[in-house]
Structure formats: C-alpha cells, structure tokens
Design a protein around this motif. Structure first.
Motif, short mmCIF file in Angstrom:
data_model
loop_
_atom_site.label_atom_id
_atom_site.label_comp_id
_atom_site.label_asym_id
_atom_site.label_seq_id
_atom_site.Cartn_x
_atom_site.Cartn_y
_atom_site.Cartn_z
N UNK A 1 -17.76 3.95 -3.86
CA UNK A 1 -18.43 4.87 -2.96
C UNK A 1 -19.48 5.68 -3.71
N UNK A 2 -20.71 5.71 -3.17
CA UNK A 2 -21.81 6.47 -3.76
C UNK A 2 -22.31 7.50 -2.76
N UNK A 3 -22.87 8.58 -3.28
CA UNK A 3 -23.47 9.62 -2.45
C UNK A 3 -24.97 9.68 -2.69
N UNK A 4 -25.71 9.97 -1.60
CA UNK A 4 -27.15 10.20 -1.69
C UNK A 4 -27.48 11.62 -1.22
N UNK A 5 -26.55 12.54 -1.43
CA UNK A 5 -26.75 13.94 -1.06
C UNK A 5 -27.92 14.52 -1.87
N UNK A 6 -28.42 15.66 -1.47
CA UNK A 6 -29.70 16.16 -1.98
C UNK A 6 -29.76 16.34 -3.48
N UNK A 7 -28.63 16.62 -4.15
CA UNK A 7 -28.71 16.87 -5.60
C UNK A 7 -28.41 15.64 -6.44
N UNK A 8 -28.23 14.48 -5.79
CA UNK A 8 -27.89 13.28 -6.56
C UNK A 8 -29.13 12.68 -7.23
N UNK A 9 -28.92 11.73 -8.14
CA UNK A 9 -30.03 11.14 -8.88
C UNK A 9 -31.06 10.51 -7.96
N UNK A 10 -30.61 9.86 -6.89
CA UNK A 10 -31.51 9.53 -5.78
C UNK A 10 -30.88 10.08 -4.50
N UNK A 11 -31.72 10.49 -3.58
CA UNK A 11 -31.23 11.11 -2.36
C UNK A 11 -31.82 10.43 -1.13
N UNK A 12 -31.08 10.53 -0.04
CA UNK A 12 -31.62 10.17 1.28
C UNK A 12 -31.58 11.41 2.17
N UNK A 13 -31.57 12.56 1.57
CA UNK A 13 -31.36 13.90 2.14
C UNK A 13 -29.87 14.13 2.32
N UNK A 14 -29.22 13.35 3.09
CA UNK A 14 -27.77 13.24 3.18
C UNK A 14 -27.47 11.77 3.37
N UNK A 15 -26.32 11.34 2.89
CA UNK A 15 -25.95 9.94 3.09
C UNK A 15 -25.12 9.40 1.95
N UNK A 16 -24.71 8.17 2.11
CA UNK A 16 -23.93 7.50 1.08
C UNK A 16 -23.82 6.03 1.40
N UNK A 17 -23.21 5.29 0.49
CA UNK A 17 -22.96 3.87 0.76
C UNK A 17 -21.62 3.47 0.19
N UNK A 18 -21.08 2.42 0.75
CA UNK A 18 -19.81 1.87 0.30
C UNK A 18 -20.02 0.41 -0.08
N UNK A 19 -19.64 0.08 -1.32
CA UNK A 19 -19.68 -1.31 -1.77
C UNK A 19 -18.31 -1.92 -1.48
N UNK A 20 -18.31 -3.06 -0.82
CA UNK A 20 -17.08 -3.68 -0.35
C UNK A 20 -16.86 -5.03 -1.01
N UNK A 21 -15.70 -5.62 -0.75
CA UNK A 21 -15.32 -6.84 -1.46
C UNK A 21 -15.72 -8.12 -0.75
N UNK A 22 -15.86 -8.07 0.56
CA UNK A 22 -16.16 -9.28 1.32
C UNK A 22 -16.73 -8.92 2.68
N UNK A 23 -17.20 -9.90 3.40
CA UNK A 23 -17.82 -9.66 4.71
C UNK A 23 -16.82 -9.19 5.75
N UNK A 24 -15.58 -9.58 5.62
CA UNK A 24 -14.57 -9.10 6.56
C UNK A 24 -14.42 -7.59 6.45
N UNK A 25 -14.34 -7.07 5.21
CA UNK A 25 -14.28 -5.63 5.03
C UNK A 25 -15.56 -4.96 5.51
N UNK A 26 -16.69 -5.61 5.27
CA UNK A 26 -17.97 -5.03 5.70
C UNK A 26 -18.03 -4.90 7.22
N UNK A 27 -17.55 -5.92 7.94
CA UNK A 27 -17.55 -5.84 9.40
C UNK A 27 -16.61 -4.74 9.89
N UNK A 28 -15.49 -4.56 9.21
CA UNK A 28 -14.56 -3.49 9.58
C UNK A 28 -15.19 -2.12 9.29
N UNK A 29 -15.93 -2.01 8.18
CA UNK A 29 -16.63 -0.77 7.86
C UNK A 29 -17.65 -0.43 8.94
#
Length: 381
Positions: A178-206
């Motif tokens: 899990x990564x954050x893109x909150x305002x003080x992070x090394x890169x930002x999206x103003x607010x936001x984050x992303x989750x790296x998953x193991x497979x497409x089944x998990x991605x669809x559930x996400x």
C-alpha cells in the motif's frame, strides 16, 4: 539568525505542465474516475514489474481493503508497530480484527521482527509492517517469517515509493503493498493512494470494494455481491499523480543527495556532541521521505520536543512530529494498552522529530536547517 523566508517542514511542488493538465481535465467534462485513472494505474503497474495496481482516494482505505480481500475480520489478530500514523492500526479495528503491537528496533525505528515472531498466536493472520521515512525492513526475513507462520503481509509502504530492497523496488515483490500519495509524500496526487495486488482476481475484488461492491455487465447490468465503500480516485487527482510520477527517479535521487548533505552538515560527531540520534545512513534502499532525529531526554522537566519545535520555528525552520506512539492514544488506552508496554517505541514517539525534507529543497535549505538544529540543541558535552 533571522531568515526572511520560513523554511517549511514539507512543501508539495506542482509544475506548470501538471497544472495545465488538470485544467484540461476540468474542461473535458470527465472529472471523476476515468481515462486518467486508468493511465495512472497502467504506469504504476509497469513500475512495479507488471503487478496489478488499483488507485484509491487515500492510502488508508488501501490497507483496509487489503485486509478485507485477505479475509481478515472478527477473531483475528494483526501485528503492527506503535510508531506510525494511527491509520495503520485503525484499519485493523475497522475490519473487526484485533491490533497487536510489538516494539520497534532502536536503530531503524521500524518494527522488530524478532518480537513479531514472539507475538504470533493461533489467532494471528497478518502483519502490517511500516517503512518509517521510506526505510524498508529486512524484506527477506519478513517474508520468511510470514511463510513460516502462513501469514498475509500488508505492507504499509505509504512513505516508501521509490525505496528498494537489494535492487528491487518496494512494491515489485511481496504480498499486498500500500502506497500513499497524500500531500507531503515524495509524489502526490493531492490525496490518494494505490494498492499493489497479487493477481487479477484480487484486483477485481479491490475494484468492487472501492465502489460500493458494484459489478457492471452489458449496457444496463448491475449487481452487488460485496459490501463496498466509496474510495475511488478522481481523474483530477490521477492527473496530478501522473505529472508527479513522471519525475519519480529524479525525485528519489535528489532526496538521497539532500540526506547525504544533512549528514555532512551535521558532522560525524553530531550524536556524541548534541545527544540526538540520527537515522540510518542508507542511501541505496531508502527514498528518504523524511529525515528524522530522536532528541535527547531533557533533565529540567520541560517537554523536550515541544520546546525544540517552538525554538526551531523561532529560527525560521518548520519541524514535523512523526509519530507519537499509537498505543498511548485514548482509543488504544481504552483497549488496554498503557505506558511501559513498548519502551523503545514510547521513547521514540516522545522524542522523534522530522527536519525539513521536500522535493524543491536546496543545499542551502539543508544548511539552514542544520544551523538551527545546532543552535537550539546546543552541545551537551
């Protein structure tokens, strides 16, 4: 010494090309999740070696959703560190599980993996390690431990985009990351984050979890088979993220150079002379999200950190506090946690400070910061 301009602890830098791109999105008529989100996810996936990536409106819900995908809930225990932003522990409670804290390593300030193993019970189902300031754990040891005890790992890598382990990017391997893109992070999206998953089944559930559990089919088909929430990233935020992410390698390299210069300016005798503990001087794995000191204990009864922060501000330098120990917050005291349970974390949580560190900083900014630190701390011996 008085400076005409205040040096903040952190400051996001959004370039004109990104500002213009946001304007284009606003004019496009498509401002919620759309093509920019898809492009951002594709670029992130490529960065993490092709692993599935889904973006969200925070780096908090990413951890909660990872726990839900892993099937963790009531009756389960999840081990984590007391030194983190409170979200790391809150998500465990949010899914109905029980947070179990263990103490931190006194040098790295990350969770002590030896104590993690000692805390494992038949109810333990996962570990949430945190990479404080972007410094990873011993990842080989972490995943060997998880495999030995059949545990899921939800890496709280909120601060670790651009960090690596033995030449491999954090996020390009492992379990949930899990990564954050909150305002003080090394890169930002103003607010936001992303989750790296193991497979497409998990991605669809996400995807279901981030938007009310909805699955669409055809022109008008809609079903809900998962209790999801409202966690989607907008195209506005994704556009900011894309503009920032284009510079991730340069950003990481610059921050490492700033960290090296901090050490140079502080000097090899800093710890002995001023009584404050420096971070680990790792310029290969850490992305140097923050540059943190652990202050010396005060003997005069005054609050060491509050006094330090106030006096640094008087010198024109902003300071952050990351983080007070989670287990001593009222919500967690009510669950039975108290002083003395995790002594290293309690000392770190009481005395840790974050010096200025942001993408637009210069070497002169580092010099200003160090001059102020030395003036406020003053030699202890």
């Amino acid at each position: 010494m008085n400076y005409p301009d205040f040096l903040p602890f952190t400051k996001p830098a959004i370039d004109e090309a990104t500002i213009a791109a946001v304007g284009d999105v606003l004019r496009s008529g498509w401002i919620t999740s759309g093509p920019k989100v898809q492009l951002f996810e594709a670029q992130l996936s490529d960065y993490f070696g092709g692993r599935p990536v889904r973006t969200f409106n925070s780096g908090t819900c990413t951890m909660e959703i990872a726990l839900r995908i892993a099937g963790i809930g009531a009756g389960d225990e999840v081990i984590t560190t007391p030194i983190s932003w409170v979200a790391t522990a809150n998500v465990i409670i949010e899914v109905g599980a029980t947070p179990v804290f263990v103490d931190v390593d006194p040098v790295t300030r990350n969770i002590d993996l030896a104590q993690v193993e000692a805390a494992i019970t038949p109810r333990t189902k996962a570990i949430i390690p945190v990479y404080l300031s972007g410094l990873p754990l011993d990842m080989d040891r972490l995943y060997a431990l998880a495999k030995k005890h059949n545990l899921r790992v939800v890496e709280d890598a909120a601060q670790a985009l651009g960090s690596s382990w033995k030449g491999e990017r954090i996020g390009a391997f492992g379990d949930f990351v899990s990564f954050s893109f909150q305002a003080n992070k090394n890169i930002t999206s103003s607010e936001g984050g992303c989750l790296v998953l193991n497979n497409l089944e998990e991605a669809r559930l996400a995807e279901k979890h981030r938007l009310q559990g909805v699955t669409r089919s055809g022109f008008d088909g809609l079903d809900v088979d998962v209790l999801g929430g409202k966690y989607n990233m907008t195209d506005i935020a994704a556009t900011i993220g894309l503009g920032q992410f284009a510079h991730i390698e340069a950003i990481t390299a610059h921050r490492r150079e700033l960290a090296k210069y901090y050490f140079e300016c502080l000097g090899s005798d800093f710890e002995a002379k001023y009584g404050a503990q420096l971070p680990v001087a790792d310029f290969d794995n850490s992305n140097w999200h923050m540059f943190q000191l652990v202050l010396p204990e005060r003997q005069d009864g005054k609050p060491a950190r509050a006094t330090f922060m106030e006096q640094m501000q008087e010198h024109g330098v902003g300071i952050g506090c990351h983080y007070p120990s989670i287990h001593l917050l009222s919500l967690y005291r009510a669950r039975g946690f108290k002083e003395g349970m995790f002594p290293i974390a309690e000392r770190v949580g009481r005395l840790i400070v974050s010096l200025p560190m942001f993408n637009a900083m210069t070497t002169r900014d580092v010099e200003r910061s160090v001059e102020a630190v030395k003036a406020v701390l003053q030699p202890c011996c």
